[in-house]
Design a protein around this motif. Sequence first.
Motif, mmCIF file in Angstrom:
data_model
loop_
_atom_site.group_PDB
_atom_site.id
_atom_site.type_symbol
_atom_site.label_atom_id
_atom_site.label_comp_id
_atom_site.label_asym_id
_atom_site.label_seq_id
_atom_site.Cartn_x
_atom_site.Cartn_y
_atom_site.Cartn_z
ATOM 1 N N LEU A 1 18.928 -26.523 -40.568
ATOM 2 C CA LEU A 1 20.141 -25.694 -40.476
ATOM 3 C C LEU A 1 20.030 -24.093 -40.299
ATOM 4 O O LEU A 1 19.097 -23.485 -40.961
ATOM 5 C CB LEU A 1 20.790 -25.719 -42.038
ATOM 6 N N LYS B 1 27.042 -28.961 -45.149
ATOM 7 C CA LYS B 1 25.610 -28.459 -44.970
ATOM 8 C C LYS B 1 25.136 -30.073 -44.670
ATOM 9 O O LYS B 1 25.844 -31.010 -45.273
ATOM 10 C CB LYS B 1 25.045 -27.903 -45.963
ATOM 11 N N ILE C 1 23.193 -26.671 -36.641
ATOM 12 C CA ILE C 1 22.397 -27.457 -36.961
ATOM 13 C C ILE C 1 21.343 -27.766 -35.931
ATOM 14 O O ILE C 1 21.912 -28.343 -34.611
ATOM 15 C CB ILE C 1 22.757 -28.992 -37.546
ATOM 16 N N THR D 1 25.158 -21.758 -39.447
ATOM 17 C CA THR D 1 26.202 -22.713 -39.569
ATOM 18 C C THR D 1 26.061 -23.915 -38.599
ATOM 19 O O THR D 1 26.821 -24.815 -38.507
ATOM 20 C CB THR D 1 27.633 -22.220 -39.419
#
Length: 436
Positions: A240, A116, A245, A243
């Motif tokens: 985000l 992340k 971005i 999964t």
Amino acid sequence: METIVERRGATICIQCVQALRQPARRSPNARIAILPALQQRTGRSFTTTTNTQSFDRARRRKDIQSCTVNLQPDSRVLSPSRRHYAAQSPTQQNLKALHGRVAELTSSALQPQDGKPPSEQRILYVLEQLDAIAHSLLDVKPSLPTKDLPSEQTKPKTKDTTATSALLGSVNARHYPAYLTPTSLLALLSTRAEEILRDPPIFLTPAILRAYVDLQSLLSRPESFLEIFTLYATKPTPTLSGTTITYTEVAPSTAKSAIPPSIANVALSAAVNAHDLPLSISIINTTFATPSHTRSKLLRHALLPSTLLALAPISAYALSTQFAAFQTTMSTSHATGIAFAGFLTYLGTVASLGYVVVTTSNDQMDRVTWAKGVPLWERWVREEERAAWDRVAGAWGFSEVERRGEEEGREWEVLREEVGRRGMGLDRVELMEGME
């Protein structure tokens, strides 16, 4: 007390130097008198003879070399400054440990384990750790001793070594970094911090920008401020989604894209300390002279007074109505109108006087002042820009008041031209001391 002298990079006692410089025509007894000093220094025994030729030059050089003090001698023969140097010089092991710590911190920010985008707290922690490493390196001014440098004499040699085997052996035995210095490690800190801020998944906040500017100012490397400030205003915002971005474009003219004035002042101080006039001008243009800065200042300083001024007539009418109810000399409507006009007159007069006082204050001006014809509201909005130009002019000009106006040169002419193009004046004669 024995006297120590420096000769060709080595420290030798003065008695040994005198022994080398003795002429050959002196008597053997005079030479024999020198031997106790050499024996006390070297711990060797000497056989004396009446033959002066037996005291040959090679033997004397060998004895003097054994008397030579090493580059890292006992602290009793060191001066206080060299003793501090030996105590404070970092070792290669310490520098390699710091290098590994920098690599670990950088990887934790650029390649997080959870996949992340790193949080603001994590980036701030990394930048604070890099700042602490920079402080620890800057506390040690001297560089490493030259004997730690890899040399040909210190490398093991074999009889059956060929050019190919030597090359392969050097590649296999190499451990990166082969040699580190505090200067190279400080440059690495600057590079890694810039890489962190340029990483697309990292969202730039004012706190992160402030930590970065403080670190680069400490390292005296303000060259990247211009690009980082532009990146702060135009870098897409990462979001985000599951999964993946996604990035949202940001308008550079919005108020939230403005560089905070405190950060801009720190960056300008670093550029001024580096005596880089083009960089100082660019920092002013990308911070104080942008539309986003104007909108940010209006929101921060003019929003509340404007709101109160807009609500003033409503409050004045409510007070006028209550005041008209307490009188019996005239009708209620007539009394309300008179009271309302009085309140508005009082509020308008006070607000106008306050506006003039705030926009025409010039006690803070030193060398850069506003040109004639610039509106008062524009003077108030652009006051930080004028103050920045004033700081630059004070840094590039003479500090003595009586010598102001004598500056000359290419940089000073460029500064005068840039100030004049922005509705300001540099060293206006009518405003100088003694010219009123």
